[in-house]
Design an enzyme around this catalytic site. Sequence first.
Site, mmCIF file in Angstrom:
data_model
loop_
_atom_site.group_PDB
_atom_site.id
_atom_site.type_symbol
_atom_site.label_atom_id
_atom_site.label_comp_id
_atom_site.label_asym_id
_atom_site.label_seq_id
_atom_site.Cartn_x
_atom_site.Cartn_y
_atom_site.Cartn_z
ATOM 1 N N CYS A 93 2.048 3.372 -9.255
ATOM 2 C CA CYS A 93 2.390 2.364 -8.246
ATOM 3 C C CYS A 93 3.510 1.408 -8.686
ATOM 4 C CB CYS A 93 1.123 1.622 -7.813
ATOM 5 S SG CYS A 93 1.319 0.825 -6.210
ATOM 6 N N HIS A 195 -4.142 5.036 -7.266
ATOM 7 C CA HIS A 195 -4.946 4.169 -8.137
ATOM 8 C C HIS A 195 -6.391 4.652 -8.060
ATOM 9 C CE1 HIS A 195 -2.303 0.676 -8.888
ATOM 10 N NE2 HIS A 195 -1.891 0.738 -7.633
HETATM 11 N N1 GLN Z 1 4.281 -4.487 -5.399
HETATM 12 C C1 GLN Z 1 4.339 -3.111 -5.110
HETATM 13 C C2 GLN Z 1 4.150 -2.794 -3.634
HETATM 14 O O1 GLN Z 1 3.402 -3.474 -2.946
HETATM 15 C C3 GLN Z 1 3.335 -2.359 -5.978
HETATM 16 C C4 GLN Z 1 1.904 -2.602 -5.632
HETATM 17 C C5 GLN Z 1 0.934 -1.924 -6.551
HETATM 18 O O2 GLN Z 1 1.208 -1.612 -7.718
HETATM 19 N N2 GLN Z 1 -0.286 -1.743 -6.058
HETATM 20 O O3 GLN Z 1 4.775 -1.873 -3.161
#
Ligand code: GLN
Length: 259
Positions: A93, A195
């Site tokens: 992510c 995740h």
């Molecule tokens: N900030 C990034 C997004 O919202 C990554 C979010 C995350 O790692 N869950 O796209």
Amino acid sequence: MDLRVCHLYPDLLNLYGDRGNVLVLERRCRDRGIDVSVTRARVGDALDARTQDLIFLGGGEDRQQGVAVVDLRRRAADLGAAAASGTVILAVCGSYQLLGHVYHPAEGPALEGVHLLDLETRHPGRGARRLIGNIAIECSLPGVGALVGFENHGGVTDLGAGATPLGRVRVGYGNNGEDKTEGAMQGTIFGTYLHGPLLPKNPSFADALIGLALRRRFGEVRLAPLDDDVESAARRAALARIGASYPTDRWRGRGAASS
Ligand code: GLN
């Protein structure tokens, strides 16, 4: 035989149990008599990435990404050289986005990434829909099968020609909610939005990464099968939940058969 694992930014980039990925790598090696060392490297720490077999980076929100990317850029050449010599890099992510060319956050200036993955990410802005929910993909790596997980991102990612999707979205959003691609692979570098954490529920992918990481120093290694009853139950539960929130009979049938 031993596996050298580095968890990069464990304090800064760690959402939804991302640390569980490192625990799974450790456990699946030790259960096979393979020693594991885990190095935890934070912002500013010295690290020679080329000594590592597998480097893991987790997710983080825009603010954490802004901090991490400054340190990551300092390490870009080292990480690139490590990957070129066979070190596996797995990024989830927020860190996946930073391995690309650029991340345009919801607010503030663009964050130039480290150009290790041929992709770009843009956050459409505060108030735009986030891509949230359980996700299942068909992994492009031979023999890995379905991957299940949870995604929660605002950023939408487009792959360039140099990157191959990690898989095809069956249920969920993936890279951008449009083209059915999820994640990216480029040489031994892997990025994904999954995740949850990713590896406990997807042992075939964990083993694919372990095998690839061991190859760097030990050549082709045959990994002994492990008792994956608990992991299979977790996969079934995840697929059943996905079936409940996204009623797709065809997928449910496939998922049940492949888990
Ligand atoms: N900030 C990034 C997004 O919202 C990554 C979010 C995350 O790692 N869950 O796209």
